[in-house]
Structures are given as structure tokens and as C-alpha cells.
Design a protein around this motif. Structure first.
Motif, PDB file in Angstrom:
ATOM      1  N   SER B  28       0.411  -0.640  -0.217  1.00  0.00           N
ATOM      2  CA  SER B  28      -0.033  -0.007  -0.343  1.00  0.00           C
ATOM      3  C   SER B  28       0.495   1.097  -0.014  1.00  0.00           C
ATOM      4  O   SER B  28       0.553   2.264  -0.736  1.00  0.00           O
ATOM      5  N   TRP B  29       2.375   1.406   0.463  1.00  0.00           N
ATOM      6  CA  TRP B  29       2.668   2.315   0.332  1.00  0.00           C
ATOM      7  C   TRP B  29       3.554   2.651  -0.843  1.00  0.00           C
ATOM      8  O   TRP B  29       3.440   3.802  -1.631  1.00  0.00           O
ATOM      9  N   VAL B  30       3.612   1.299  -1.808  1.00  0.00           N
ATOM     10  CA  VAL B  30       4.341   1.465  -2.825  1.00  0.00           C
ATOM     11  C   VAL B  30       3.237   1.951  -3.521  1.00  0.00           C
ATOM     12  O   VAL B  30       3.384   3.333  -4.711  1.00  0.00           O
ATOM     13  N   LEU B  31       1.903   1.766  -3.525  1.00  0.00           N
ATOM     14  CA  LEU B  31       0.583   1.794  -4.627  1.00  0.00           C
ATOM     15  C   LEU B  31       0.047   3.425  -4.436  1.00  0.00           C
ATOM     16  O   LEU B  31      -0.565   3.836  -5.142  1.00  0.00           O
ATOM     17  N   ARG B  32       0.299   3.567  -3.240  1.00  0.00           N
ATOM     18  CA  ARG B  32      -0.144   4.962  -3.092  1.00  0.00           C
ATOM     19  C   ARG B  32      -0.260   6.208  -3.715  1.00  0.00           C
ATOM     20  O   ARG B  32       1.111   6.297  -3.551  1.00  0.00           O
ATOM     21  N   PRO B  33      -0.760   7.037  -4.015  1.00  0.00           N
ATOM     22  CA  PRO B  33      -0.082   8.125  -4.417  1.00  0.00           C
ATOM     23  C   PRO B  33       0.424   9.383  -2.965  1.00  0.00           C
ATOM     24  O   PRO B  33      -0.079   9.483  -2.163  1.00  0.00           O
ATOM     25  N   HIS B  34       1.913   9.764  -3.225  1.00  0.00           N
ATOM     26  CA  HIS B  34       2.595  10.887  -2.574  1.00  0.00           C
ATOM     27  C   HIS B  34       1.834  12.006  -2.510  1.00  0.00           C
ATOM     28  O   HIS B  34       3.188  12.763  -3.407  1.00  0.00           O
ATOM     29  N   VAL B  35       1.208  11.879  -1.963  1.00  0.00           N
ATOM     30  CA  VAL B  35       0.631  14.146  -2.414  1.00  0.00           C
ATOM     31  C   VAL B  35       1.168  14.441  -1.332  1.00  0.00           C
ATOM     32  O   VAL B  35       1.583  13.961   0.176  1.00  0.00           O
TER      33      VAL B  35
END
Lengths: 105, 144, 217
Positions: B28-35
Motif C-alpha cells: 500500500s505504501w508503494v501503490l498509494r499516491p504520495h501527495v
């Protein structure tokens, strides 16, 4: 088979950590958790000595069962008393010289 | 045959569960958008409302009685489970002991459930308390 | 096979003991008290693993059912009911001296226990390689319910007293909320004009200490 001294060392470490927490902490809930950690260390020592003893009885297990049930009743009463302490002093920390008269005035 | 051999599958299963949790968090850390994280984004979600204050608010104290009831019935259930798995189920004497054991605890539970409405603040009492406090506060304010 | 089993048991004990000690340390030292309660619950589960290694399955189940399921839930619920229980700023500000005292006391407890264990050689009274495997659930149930059921009646009376005492304390709290006590130990309510007499004892001591320090200077 694991030597008996390993279990006794584990129980000793847990009892020492519980004693450290009971002296050095000010939060009453933290002190309660320290007392439960000490009770766990004592339970480990009792069960280990019962298993490695020269003859086998169920006395130690019954004692541990009694200790666990008493810990349950004791924790219930301690939490309710802590609520009353918080009601009166507005905190659960020990050693604060706030009395009821100061709070009302 | 030692007892802990029976629990080796449980140990393996705990290791698998831990690995699964770590893999899911990493995925989930890799796939989520880092806004950009701001206070609006990290605030508590309340449906359609502006959140007021922290999520840990205080409830009336008397609710802890329900947890104490759960704890007591938990202890009673553990001992009655020990009775239920043994071969003593058919012994009349042991059954009478179980009846006494359960009756003592159930008497306490009944007493608590009977006394609990008297131990809680009712609505008119809360209103009277609030009005007394308000009157005292206004009196102090007018004096000062 | 036998040696592999012994090695596996040693590894399992070291693993569980390490987890238990780390979790106990976190339960004592974590800043947030809700996390501390959770860590205590996980520590109780680890102690249940130790009980399984010690061939006491019912005690392990009781440990999980009561410590992890009951006592930890009670502590977390109490923390959520008390609004400022998580506020540990005072604890952090005040702790270094008490931490030293606690370390000295706990180390002395450990050293005295180890000295007693060395002076009284209880290890020699136990024959080595003695593995009693007679512990079973059936035997414990027979012993506990069949012949020693008076212990369980004692536990029932304890729980009875705990429950009735809890609800009595809650009722007392309600009475205090309705008619708040304005005086403690028949001390009069302090007036606004004389704040020195508001707290009895402590300001007087502080004033005397200050005077003595001035005299020393």
C-alpha cells in the motif's frame, strides 16, 4: 529440555522490571501495568518450579489460577478507584498537592 | 511427545501472518499516491462535519461497570469450560458445586444490573446540576 | 530427532523470552498509555507461550482469556474513560530522579533474589532429566473441580465482592457529583482574601525553608 535457570532468570527480569516501573512511574495506570508484569513473572516462576520439581502436583497450577482470578478482580476494583481518584483530583498522576478545597474555591 | 510440538503450526502461522501484514503495508505504501500531507488531510474524518477537538473524549464513568461485568463473566466461563471438557459432567456432586459457583457470580451480576440505574445520572439530575453550576458561575461573575 | 527437538525448544524459549522482555519494556516506557496497554496485552500472550512450553495448557488458555481478553480491555476502556490519562508531560518532566531510584531498587531486588538462590541450593534438590508428563486437562479438571472445588468458591466470592464494590464506588461517585463536598476533614472553605491559608501545611513549610536558606546565606 530448557534448563530451569533460564525460566528463573526470565521471571527475575520481569519482576525487576515491574519493581522499576512501580517505583519510577507517576501515572497510576502505568503502576497498575507494572504490578501485572510482576504477577506474570511470579506465575512463570511457579509453573516452572512445579514442572521441574521432584514430584508432580497440581498445587502450583491451582495457585497460578487463583492468582490470575485475583488479578482480574483487583484490576477491576483498581480501575474503578482510579476513576474516583480522577473525579476528585482531575488527574491520575501521583504526588500532585491538589486538594478538593482548592479545586472548589 | 511434548506439548509444544502441537503448537508448531501455530508458530508458523504467526510468522506467516506477520509477513503478510508487512507485505500489505509495503504494497500500500508503494501503490498509494504520495501527495503533500497537511492538517486538512490528516484530520479526523467525520461525515460531512468539521471535526471538533480530539477523538478521545470522555464518557460518563459508570460505563466501566459493563467492562467489569464482561471480565467477571469471562473468568466464570473459563472455569466452566474446564468443567465442560472433563469427564466430571455426569457427577452429581460436581454439578452441585458448579451450580453454587455460577449462582454466586450470577447473584452479583443481578445485583449490579439492579443497582446500575440508580448509580447513573438521570436526565433531570444532569439538568439541575448544570443550572446550579451556571447560577454559581454567574453569581461569582457579578460579584467580581 | 531428540537433539533436534531439544535445540528447537531452546530456540523457541529464547525467541518468546526476547519478545516478552521487549514488549514489557515498551509497556513500561512508551509515551502513549494506550499503546502501553496494547503492548501489555501482547506481552501476556507471550507469557501464554511460555506456559505452553511449560506443559500447562489450561493456564495458557486462562492467561489469554483473562489477561489479554479481559484485563487489557479493562485498562484500555478505563484509559478512554479518563480524559487526561494520556497526558504524560508531568511524568517526563519529573522522571530522571525517580528513574534512578527505581533502577537502584529493581537491581537490588534482582541481586538479592540471585544471592538467595545461590545461598540456598534448591537446584541440587531436583534430580536432572526428570520430565513428568502427567499434566493433562483431565487431571487438572479432576483435581480442581472434583476434590478442591472450595478454591473455586473462594474465587466466586472474590468476584462477587469485586463486582459489588465496583458498583458501590460508582454510586458513591454519583452522590459526590450531586452534592459535592466543599470541605475536607472539616477544614473551612478558604476565602479569596487570604490565599496563604488555602493549603494547610505545605506553604508554611516552604516559607520556613526559605527563611532558613536566607539565614544560611
Amino acid at each position: 529440555m530448557v534448563p530451569l535457570s533460564w525460566y528463573m532468570v526470565l521471571a527475575l527480569i520481569l519482576i525487576g522490571m515491574g519493581a522499576y516501573g512501580m517505583v519510577s512511574k507517576r501515572n497510576l495506570i502505568r503502576i497498575l501495568i507494572s504490578a501485572e508484569i510482576m504477577a506474570n513473572g511470579v506465575n512463570i516462576a511457579l509453573i516452572a518450579l512445579a514442572l521441574y520439581g521432584p514430584f508432580f502436583t497440581f498445587t502450583a497450577q491451582a495457585l497460578v489460577i487463583l492468582v490470575i482470578a485475583v488479578a482480574a478482580a483487583e484490576t477491576a476494583l483498581a480501575m474503578v478507584l482510579m476513576l474516583l481518584y480522577h473525579r476528585r483530583y482531575r488527574t491520575v498522576d501521583l504526588g500532585i498537592p491538589v486538594t478538593r478545597t482548592e479545586e472548589v474555591s | 511427545m511434548r506439548l509444544f510440538i502441537d503448537f508448531v503450526p501455530l508458530l508458523l502461522w504467526m510468522g506467516l501472518v506477520t509477513a503478510l501484514v508487512i507485505v500489505m503495508l509495503l504494497a500500500s505504501w508503494v501503490l498509494r499516491p504520495h501527495v503533500l500531507q497537511n492538517s486538512e488531510k490528516t484530520s479526523t474524518y467525520e461525515c460531512g462535519e468539521e471535526p471538533l477537538g480530539p477523538a478521545r473524549i470522555s464518557f460518563p464513568y459508570s460505563y466501566i461497570i459493563y467492562t467489569v461485568l464482561f471480565l467477571v463473566v469471562d473468568v466464570m466461563g473459563a472455569f466452566m469450560w474446564l468443567y465442560a471438557v472433563s469427564a466430571l459432567r455426569t457427577s452429581v456432586f460436581v454439578v452441585w458445586q458448579v451450580v453454587v459457583f455460577a449462582a454466586v457470580i450470577m447473584a452479583a451480576v443481578m445485583f449490579v444490573l439492579k443497582i446500575l440505574p440508580k448509580a447513573q445520572m438521570t436526565g433531570p439530575e444532569v439538568v439541575a446540576l448544570y443550572e446550579a453550576a451556571k447560577e454559581q458561575a454567574t453569581g461569582l461573575h457579578s460579584e467580581g | 530427532m531428540q537433539e533436534a527437538e531439544i535445540l528447537f525448544e531452546n530456540i523457541e524459549f529464547l525467541l518468546i523470552a526476547g519478545v516478552v522482555i521487549v514488549l514489557a519494556y515498551l509497556a513500561l516506557e512508551h509515551r502513549d498509555i494506550v499503546y502501553a496497554a496494547f503492548f501489555f496485552g501482547f506481552m501476556a500472550t507471550g507469557v501464554a507461550g511460555i506456559f505452553i512450553l511449560l506443559e500447562a495448557p489450561f493456564v495458557a488458555g486462562l492467561q489469554i482469556a483473562i489477561y489479554t481478553g479481559g484485563i487489557t480491555a479493562l485498562i484500555i476502556f478505563g484509559v478512554l474513560l479518563i480524559p487526561r490519562a494520556q497526558d504524560s508531560t508531568l511524568e517526563v518532566l519529573h522522571s530522571p530522579r525517580m528513574r534512578k531510584v527505581g533502577l537502584v531498587l529493581s537491581i537490588s531486588v534482582v541481586v538479592i533474589s540471585a544471592l538467595i538462590a545461590l545461598l540456598f541450593p534448591w537446584q541440587e534438590s531436583i534430580p536432572p532429566e526428570h520430565i513428568p508428563l502427567s499434566q493433562s486437562l483431565e487431571g487438572l479438571a479432576e483435581w480442581l473441580w472434583g476434590t478442591h472445588a472450595v478454591y473455586l468458591e473462594i474465587i466466586a466470592m472474590l468476584l462477587f465482592v469485586g463486582l459489588v464494590g465496583s458498583v458501590a464506588i460508582i454510586r458513591m461517585e454519583k452522590e459526590e457529583q450531586l452534592r459535592p463536598r466543599t470541605e475536607d476533614f472539616s477544614l473551612p472553605i478558604p476565602e479569596e482574601s487570604e490565599p496563604e491559608s488555602a493549603t494547610s501545611g505545605m506553604p508554611v513549610l516552604e516559607a520556613r525553608d526559605v527563611k532558613e536558606e536566607k539565614e544560611v546565606e
